[in-house]
Design an enzyme around this catalytic site. Structure first.
Site, PDB file in Angstrom:
ATOM      1  N   SER A 159       0.839  -1.183   0.000  1.00  0.00           N
ATOM      2  CA  SER A 159       0.000   0.000   0.000  1.00  0.00           C
ATOM      3  C   SER A 159       0.884   1.246   0.000  1.00  0.00           C
ATOM      4  O   SER A 159       1.934   1.277  -0.646  1.00  0.00           O
ATOM      5  CB  SER A 159      -0.943  -0.035   1.215  1.00  0.00           C
ATOM      6  OG  SER A 159      -1.887   1.007   1.170  1.00  0.00           O
ATOM      7  N   LYS A 177      -5.433   2.970  -2.586  1.00  0.00           N
ATOM      8  CA  LYS A 177      -4.731   2.300  -1.492  1.00  0.00           C
ATOM      9  C   LYS A 177      -5.578   2.224  -0.230  1.00  0.00           C
ATOM     10  O   LYS A 177      -5.448   1.272   0.554  1.00  0.00           O
ATOM     11  CB  LYS A 177      -3.400   3.008  -1.215  1.00  0.00           C
ATOM     12  CG  LYS A 177      -2.379   2.872  -2.341  1.00  0.00           C
ATOM     13  CD  LYS A 177      -2.105   1.422  -2.707  1.00  0.00           C
ATOM     14  CE  LYS A 177      -0.914   1.296  -3.666  1.00  0.00           C
ATOM     15  NZ  LYS A 177      -0.693  -0.102  -4.108  1.00  0.00           N
TER      16      LYS A 177
END
Length: 290
Positions: A159, A177
């Site tokens: 992420s 994300k």
């Protein structure tokens, strides 16, 4: 003379973990042909795992797989696939099972990014990043889940820390994300009873990567880091080895920021508010740097 600030060392995971802790295991990694995810793959292989790396560019994947095999002494195979296409990911999974017979670890690492303000970003551009990052992660989970259940394995989603605050020019990746983080949390809860773990690694600024070269207005070395330096791909690799290892057997549904504490001091790297008042001038400066 003022005291010098501490600079954290960069170490190899083999100095901390045995080099055979993943013997007999198999890693499936999207985005593994280059950058951070390639380094994550190499680290897992150095500890005994074989691997499949997945991406869109077969020539780069083939070369990376060859180099990873030679460097680690393990077996790495390439599988060409676009994570936005469920059937393509399923084909890559089938290829992995035919070669290795199992999947223990999955890294969902395929990602896309560019710099653009909301006012200058097309709907298609926003959608593309959402499809690669968020939907691509979902497609990868769906295609691999039965095999990871069977092996009582583990997922790691790559992420970012951009969405922890409002980051100019990063609405698309921030939204994508945030979705990846949420998917991992739900997966951890739903699949924990089946023996499956899921965690997120959120790299901060990592030196000498495409992201820093292409997207940062500077090298990043001049920004403050509590641990004295920008990140190294080995920092992310070490976190990967830990989270896949038995040392993390009780760790799931977590987001591990690998950023040397920089998120606590972060401000936007772009000039503010100039970058949002005159986006065209800012983008010209960035293009000149690239």
């Amino acid at each position: 003379m003022a005291p010098s600030a501490y600079i954290a060392p960069v170490i190899n995971s083999t100095l901390v973990f045995r080099d055979d802790i993943f013997k007999g295991k198999v890693l499936f990694c999207t985005g593994g042909g280059s950058g951070i995810c390639r380094a994550m793959t190499e680290a897992v292989m150095r500890h005994g795992a074989n691997a499949t790396i997945v991406g869109r560019k077969l020539d780069r994947l083939t070369q990376a797989a060859k180099e990873l095999s030679q460097t680690t002494g393990q077996v790495c195979i390439p599988a060409q696939a676009d994570v936005r296409q469920p059937s393509a990911i399923q084909d890559a999974v089938t290829k992995t099972i035919e070669k290795f017979g199992r999947i223990d670890f999955v890294i969902c690492g395929a990602a896309g990014n560019f710099l653009a303000p909301i006012s200058g970003m097309s709907e298609n551009a926003f959608r593309t990043v959402m499809e690669i990052d968020t939907i691509g992660t979902y497609n990868t989970i769906k295609a691999t889940l039965a095999h990871v259940r069977a092996s009582k394995g583990s997922f790691i989603m790559t992420s970012a820390t951009l969405h922890y605050n409002g980051t100019p020019y990063q609405a698309h990746v921030s939204a994508a994300k945030a979705g990846v983080d949420a998917l991992s949390n739900v997966l951890a809860v739903e699949e924990g009873p089946h023996g499956v773990r899921s965690n997120v690694i959120a790299p901060g600024p990592i030196a000498n990567t495409e992201g820093m070269t292409r997207l940062a207005p500077t090298s990043g070395k001049e920004f403050p880091y509590p641990l004295g330096r920008p990140g190294d791909v080995k920092d992310v690799s070490n976190a990967t080895v830990f989270l896949f290892s038995d040392a993390a057997a009780y760790v799931t549904g977590q987001i591990l920021a690998v950023d040397g504490g920089s998120e606590h001091l972060r401000t936007t790297q772009l000039p503010y508010p100039a970058s949002v008042l005159d986006p065209s001038a800012t983008l010209k400066v960035l293009k000149a740097r690239m």
